[in-house]
Design a protein around this motif. Structure first.
Motif, PDB file in Angstrom:
ATOM      1  N   LEU A 134       0.854  -1.190   0.000  1.00 55.32           N
ATOM      2  CA  LEU A 134       0.000   0.000   0.000  1.00 55.32           C
ATOM      3  C   LEU A 134       0.887   1.235   0.000  1.00 55.32           C
ATOM      4  CD1 LEU A 134      -2.746   1.419   0.238  1.00 55.32           C
ATOM      5  CD2 LEU A 134      -2.611   1.095   2.718  1.00 55.32           C
ATOM      6  N   ILE A 135       0.678   2.100  -0.992  1.00 56.78           N
ATOM      7  CA  ILE A 135       1.464   3.319  -1.123  1.00 56.78           C
ATOM      8  C   ILE A 135       0.527   4.519  -1.079  1.00 56.78           C
ATOM      9  CG2 ILE A 135       3.044   4.640  -2.578  1.00 56.78           C
ATOM     10  CD1 ILE A 135       3.876   2.015  -3.884  1.00 56.78           C
ATOM     11  N   ARG A 136       0.810   5.442  -0.162  1.00 53.25           N
ATOM     12  CA  ARG A 136       0.033   6.684  -0.124  1.00 53.25           C
ATOM     13  C   ARG A 136       0.633   7.640  -1.160  1.00 53.25           C
ATOM     14  NH1 ARG A 136      -2.798   9.079   4.798  1.00 53.25           N
ATOM     15  NH2 ARG A 136      -3.748  10.958   3.962  1.00 53.25           N
ATOM     16  N   HIS A 137      -0.119   7.883  -2.208  1.00 54.42           N
ATOM     17  CA  HIS A 137       0.416   8.659  -3.319  1.00 54.42           C
ATOM     18  C   HIS A 137      -0.739   9.184  -4.169  1.00 54.42           C
ATOM     19  CE1 HIS A 137       3.438   9.749  -6.394  1.00 54.42           C
ATOM     20  NE2 HIS A 137       2.531   9.370  -7.270  1.00 54.42           N
ATOM     21  N   ASP A 138      -0.582  10.381  -4.688  1.00 54.93           N
ATOM     22  CA  ASP A 138      -1.572  10.968  -5.587  1.00 54.93           C
ATOM     23  C   ASP A 138      -1.107  10.762  -7.021  1.00 54.93           C
ATOM     24  OD1 ASP A 138      -3.308  12.653  -7.066  1.00 54.93           O
ATOM     25  OD2 ASP A 138      -3.659  13.857  -5.270  1.00 54.93           O
ATOM     26  N   VAL A 139      -1.968  10.205  -7.848  1.00 55.63           N
ATOM     27  CA  VAL A 139      -1.561   9.858  -9.210  1.00 55.63           C
ATOM     28  C   VAL A 139      -1.297  11.072 -10.085  1.00 55.63           C
ATOM     29  CG1 VAL A 139      -2.670   7.599  -9.207  1.00 55.63           C
ATOM     30  CG2 VAL A 139      -3.976   9.616  -9.934  1.00 55.63           C
ATOM     31  N   VAL A 140      -1.609  12.266  -9.605  1.00 59.08           N
ATOM     32  CA  VAL A 140      -1.255  13.443 -10.390  1.00 59.08           C
ATOM     33  C   VAL A 140       0.249  13.683 -10.350  1.00 59.08           C
ATOM     34  CG1 VAL A 140      -3.496  14.505 -10.014  1.00 59.08           C
ATOM     35  CG2 VAL A 140      -1.591  15.082  -8.503  1.00 59.08           C
ATOM     36  N   GLU A 141       0.953  12.975  -9.456  1.00 56.90           N
ATOM     37  CA  GLU A 141       2.412  13.029  -9.402  1.00 56.90           C
ATOM     38  C   GLU A 141       2.965  11.760 -10.048  1.00 56.90           C
ATOM     39  OE1 GLU A 141       4.012  15.604  -8.460  1.00 56.90           O
ATOM     40  OE2 GLU A 141       2.297  16.704  -7.654  1.00 56.90           O
ATOM     41  N   PRO A 142       4.092  11.850 -10.748  1.00 52.93           N
ATOM     42  CA  PRO A 142       4.666  10.671 -11.406  1.00 52.93           C
ATOM     43  C   PRO A 142       4.978   9.564 -10.412  1.00 52.93           C
ATOM     44  CG  PRO A 142       5.699  12.684 -12.205  1.00 52.93           C
ATOM     45  CD  PRO A 142       4.850  13.076 -11.037  1.00 52.93           C
ATOM     46  N   LEU A 143       4.969   8.346 -10.901  1.00 50.58           N
ATOM     47  CA  LEU A 143       5.207   7.168 -10.064  1.00 50.58           C
ATOM     48  C   LEU A 143       6.009   6.162 -10.868  1.00 50.58           C
ATOM     49  CD1 LEU A 143       4.477   5.722  -7.362  1.00 50.58           C
ATOM     50  CD2 LEU A 143       2.514   4.748  -8.562  1.00 50.58           C
ATOM     51  N   LEU A 144       7.053   5.595 -10.271  1.00 52.39           N
ATOM     52  CA  LEU A 144       7.907   4.619 -10.940  1.00 52.39           C
ATOM     53  C   LEU A 144       7.766   3.270 -10.259  1.00 52.39           C
ATOM     54  CD1 LEU A 144      11.150   6.771 -11.438  1.00 52.39           C
ATOM     55  CD2 LEU A 144       9.255   6.425 -13.026  1.00 52.39           C
ATOM     56  N   LEU A 145       7.218   2.318 -10.978  1.00 52.20           N
ATOM     57  CA  LEU A 145       7.033   0.959 -10.474  1.00 52.20           C
ATOM     58  C   LEU A 145       7.243  -0.019 -11.624  1.00 52.20           C
ATOM     59  CD1 LEU A 145       3.765   1.410  -8.356  1.00 52.20           C
ATOM     60  CD2 LEU A 145       6.043   1.008  -7.436  1.00 52.20           C
ATOM     61  N   GLU A 146       7.438  -1.292 -11.288  1.00 53.50           N
ATOM     62  CA  GLU A 146       7.515  -2.356 -12.292  1.00 53.50           C
ATOM     63  C   GLU A 146       6.315  -3.270 -12.094  1.00 53.50           C
ATOM     64  OE1 GLU A 146       9.613  -2.924 -14.756  1.00 53.50           O
ATOM     65  OE2 GLU A 146      10.974  -1.259 -14.393  1.00 53.50           O
ATOM     66  N   VAL A 147       5.381  -3.253 -13.028  1.00 55.50           N
ATOM     67  CA  VAL A 147       4.164  -4.053 -12.899  1.00 55.50           C
ATOM     68  C   VAL A 147       3.797  -4.645 -14.258  1.00 55.50           C
ATOM     69  CG1 VAL A 147       3.232  -2.771 -10.923  1.00 55.50           C
ATOM     70  CG2 VAL A 147       2.745  -1.982 -13.245  1.00 55.50           C
TER      71      VAL A 147
ATOM     72  N   THR B  28      -4.512  10.068 -15.356  1.00 53.19           N
ATOM     73  CA  THR B  28      -4.557   9.086 -16.441  1.00 53.19           C
ATOM     74  C   THR B  28      -3.315   9.193 -17.315  1.00 53.19           C
ATOM     75  OG1 THR B  28      -6.983   9.108 -16.469  1.00 53.19           O
ATOM     76  CG2 THR B  28      -5.875   8.295 -18.439  1.00 53.19           C
ATOM     77  N   LEU B  29      -2.875  10.403 -17.600  1.00 52.49           N
ATOM     78  CA  LEU B  29      -1.652  10.587 -18.385  1.00 52.49           C
ATOM     79  C   LEU B  29      -0.451   9.947 -17.691  1.00 52.49           C
ATOM     80  CD1 LEU B  29      -1.674  14.200 -19.902  1.00 52.49           C
ATOM     81  CD2 LEU B  29      -1.337  12.048 -21.115  1.00 52.49           C
ATOM     82  N   ASN B  30      -0.337  10.164 -16.391  1.00 49.92           N
ATOM     83  CA  ASN B  30       0.782   9.585 -15.648  1.00 49.92           C
ATOM     84  C   ASN B  30       0.762   8.062 -15.686  1.00 49.92           C
ATOM     85  OD1 ASN B  30       2.063  11.969 -14.901  1.00 49.92           O
ATOM     86  ND2 ASN B  30       0.860  12.181 -13.030  1.00 49.92           N
ATOM     87  N   MET B  31      -0.415   7.483 -15.514  1.00 52.68           N
ATOM     88  CA  MET B  31      -0.511   6.024 -15.496  1.00 52.68           C
ATOM     89  C   MET B  31      -0.300   5.439 -16.893  1.00 52.68           C
ATOM     90  SD  MET B  31      -0.748   5.136 -12.419  1.00 52.68           S
ATOM     91  CE  MET B  31       0.298   6.560 -12.078  1.00 52.68           C
ATOM     92  N   LEU B  32      -0.742   6.142 -17.927  1.00 55.35           N
ATOM     93  CA  LEU B  32      -0.472   5.688 -19.287  1.00 55.35           C
ATOM     94  C   LEU B  32       1.028   5.726 -19.565  1.00 55.35           C
ATOM     95  CD1 LEU B  32      -3.383   7.412 -21.233  1.00 55.35           C
ATOM     96  CD2 LEU B  32      -2.980   4.949 -21.114  1.00 55.35           C
ATOM     97  N   GLY B  33       1.691   6.778 -19.080  1.00 54.58           N
ATOM     98  CA  GLY B  33       3.137   6.862 -19.246  1.00 54.58           C
ATOM     99  C   GLY B  33       3.853   5.729 -18.534  1.00 54.58           C
ATOM    100  N   LEU B  34       3.391   5.399 -17.338  1.00 56.12           N
ATOM    101  CA  LEU B  34       3.977   4.277 -16.603  1.00 56.12           C
ATOM    102  C   LEU B  34       3.773   2.969 -17.357  1.00 56.12           C
ATOM    103  CD1 LEU B  34       5.217   2.944 -14.089  1.00 56.12           C
ATOM    104  CD2 LEU B  34       2.927   2.935 -13.063  1.00 56.12           C
ATOM    105  N   ALA B  35       2.563   2.763 -17.851  1.00 55.79           N
ATOM    106  CA  ALA B  35       2.273   1.526 -18.591  1.00 55.79           C
ATOM    107  C   ALA B  35       3.146   1.417 -19.832  1.00 55.79           C
ATOM    108  CB  ALA B  35       0.794   1.487 -18.975  1.00 55.79           C
ATOM    109  N   LYS B  36       3.356   2.521 -20.512  1.00 53.73           N
ATOM    110  CA  LYS B  36       4.202   2.517 -21.714  1.00 53.73           C
ATOM    111  C   LYS B  36       5.646   2.193 -21.347  1.00 53.73           C
ATOM    112  CE  LYS B  36       5.667   5.498 -25.557  1.00 53.73           C
ATOM    113  NZ  LYS B  36       7.105   5.532 -25.225  1.00 53.73           N
ATOM    114  N   ARG B  37       6.124   2.764 -20.256  1.00 52.56           N
ATOM    115  CA  ARG B  37       7.524   2.565 -19.871  1.00 52.56           C
ATOM    116  C   ARG B  37       7.826   1.118 -19.520  1.00 52.56           C
ATOM    117  NH1 ARG B  37      10.485   2.316 -15.288  1.00 52.56           N
ATOM    118  NH2 ARG B  37       8.656   2.610 -13.978  1.00 52.56           N
ATOM    119  N   VAL B  38       6.905   0.465 -18.795  1.00 59.23           N
ATOM    120  CA  VAL B  38       7.189  -0.897 -18.327  1.00 59.23           C
ATOM    121  C   VAL B  38       6.511  -1.968 -19.171  1.00 59.23           C
ATOM    122  CG1 VAL B  38       7.538  -0.079 -15.981  1.00 59.23           C
ATOM    123  CG2 VAL B  38       5.269  -0.887 -16.659  1.00 59.23           C
ATOM    124  N   GLY B  39       5.734  -1.554 -20.185  1.00 59.35           N
ATOM    125  CA  GLY B  39       5.064  -2.542 -21.031  1.00 59.35           C
ATOM    126  C   GLY B  39       3.902  -3.238 -20.360  1.00 59.35           C
TER     127      GLY B  39
END
Length: 433
Positions: free
Chosen positions: A179-192, A210-221
């Motif tokens: 569980l991570i306390r974090h607002d998705v309007v800020e960038p997030l780096l994870l491997e999922v 949504t833009l941040n999460m799409l960017g994360l999905a693109k980065r990690v595939g």
């Protein structure tokens, strides 16, 4: 005088036998003789370059042949490799080292290449590392329950704007839960491997998140699922609503921030899909109810239930003839998972086609909680849709999904949860169907 045999070897020392006579000592083998050794040394000295080439060839042969005789296809212990992330569904965090930029694990105190090599299809595990944004909320927490129960590792990101830690308390201490306390309007780096994007306040930040999460999905595939809403249809001129309907939305109305935000989120999702070949899924969620809803979130079902339990009038806006469809949360969770695991992008309507007017809903709440509860009419809100009912033919055909819990079956489960929370007994905060 008897004659004597004199030994004239290199050391000049005679060898006496038991009879007292001297015999010649046997000579050393020719391979061990000093003269031969000296001759070989001189020969090798003259052929140094040839020996170097032979040594290099021998070492190369051993190095290239080693993987053929290795008991597994793993990399050499003590090395860390940077593999290219394989296609979706073939990478297992439990098998391939848990992801990360360096795909290695601590094994026996050594960082190894682990099992980054090819794994037979029959031996690959189906468990994945899944991110759920807004996972401490009403729908998100039920989704987390299902994913954890299926053996996956789940990371929840939530700023607790509307979510509650109590919704996830049952998973605290589970090694497969974070569980991570974090607002998705800020960038997030994870491997999922998968991202269920549920976090969405009714404000422009749902676009940024949504833009941040799409960017994360693109980065990690990772495969990305957007939970959109039936609000994209606005006040529909088509009834029931099918996915091909473009909607009737007021872009400057009081509800526009949420409506247009979700429409923009769908646009961005499809742009990433087309331009970056990102695997995406889009769900358009219709009214959902069940345990763990926020008691005072302003939604019609939670409003009616909380008011009836508190012995307050049930507030009906307008004439009460506007219609909605209500699905139980467990049905929605199953639909989301089927969509994520399926091969179709969507969008898909996920809702219960059973249609109720607001007055009919109020009557069901009366029957369930308090037959004497009063109904109070109030002025209707601006841009309130007159009709809302999903056409789920596409979900039935392509996902094999349809809701199974009726309103009269699901509502008592929600009422039981609300009753415990309103009257101070928090033992039932985690109630599920």
């Amino acid at each position: 005088m008897a004659s004597e045999l004199t030994y004239r070897g290199h050391d000049g020392s005679p060898s006496r036998e038991e009879g007292g006579t001297y015999t010649a000592k046997a000579q050393k083998g020719w391979l061990l003789s000093a003269s031969y050794t000296r001759r070989v040394g001189l020969l090798l000295q003259d052929q140094r370059f040839l020996c170097v080439l032979l040594g290099i060839a021998l070492a190369s042969t051993v190095f290239l042949a080693a993987p053929l005789f290795s008991p597994s296809s793993t990399s050499t212990v003590g090395t860390v490799h940077l593999p290219r992330r394989p296609a979706y569904g073939r990478w297992d965090p439990l098998v391939d080292g848990g992801g990360g930029a360096l795909d290695g694990r601590l094994a026996g105190g050594l960082v190894a290449g682990a099992t980054g090599g090819k794994i037979p299809l029959g031996l690959r595990r189906k468990t994945m590392r899944i991110l759920v944004t807004g996972g401490a909320g009403f729908v998100g927490s039920h989704l987390v329950d299902q994913l954890i129960g299926s053996g996956h590792s789940v990371i929840v990101v939530d700023n607790f704007f509307t979510g509650r830690k109590e919704n996830l308390a049952q998973h605290f201490g589970n090694p497969r839960f974070e569980l991570i306390r974090h607002d998705v309007v800020e960038p997030l780096l994870l491997e999922v491997d998968q991202i269920y994007h549920l976090a969405c306040p009714a404000s422009p930040t749902n676009v940024v998140g949504t833009l941040n999460m799409l960017g994360l999905a693109k980065r990690v595939g990772a495969r990305f699922l957007l939970t959109s809403t039936s609000e994209v249809y606005g006040d529909p001129l088509q009834h029931p609503q099918v996915e091909t309907y473009w909607g009737n939305v007021n872009p400057i109305g009081v509800r526009s921030c949420y409506d247009e935000g979700k429409r923009t989120a769908e646009t961005l999702t499809m742009d990433y899909h087309r331009a970056a070949a990102l695997e995406v899924r889009i769900a358009r969620i219709f009214n959902t109810y069940g345990p763990r809803m926020c008691i005072d979130d302003g939604r019609v079902v939670s409003n009616f239930v909380a008011q009836a339990l508190r012995k307050e009038p049930l507030t009906v806006y307008g004439d009460g003839k506007q219609t909605r469809s209500f699905q139980y949360v467990s049905d929605l969770v199953q639909g989301l998972i089927k969509l994520m695991e399926g091969e179709h992008v969507g969008p898909f309507n996920l809702g219960n086609p059973g249609e109720f007017t607001m007055l009919e809903l109020a009557q069901v709440v009366q029957e369930t909680i308090d037959p004497n509860a009063k109904i109070e009419f109030r002025r209707n809100t601006e841009d309130d849709p007159h009709k809302r009912k999903p056409d789920i033919a596409k979900a039935k055909e392509l996902l094999g999904w349809e809701p199974t819990v009726t309103l009269r079956r699901g509502l008592p489960l929600m009422v039981s949860d609300f009753r415990r929370r309103i009257f101070g007994d928090h033992a039932g905060d985690g109630t599920t169907a």
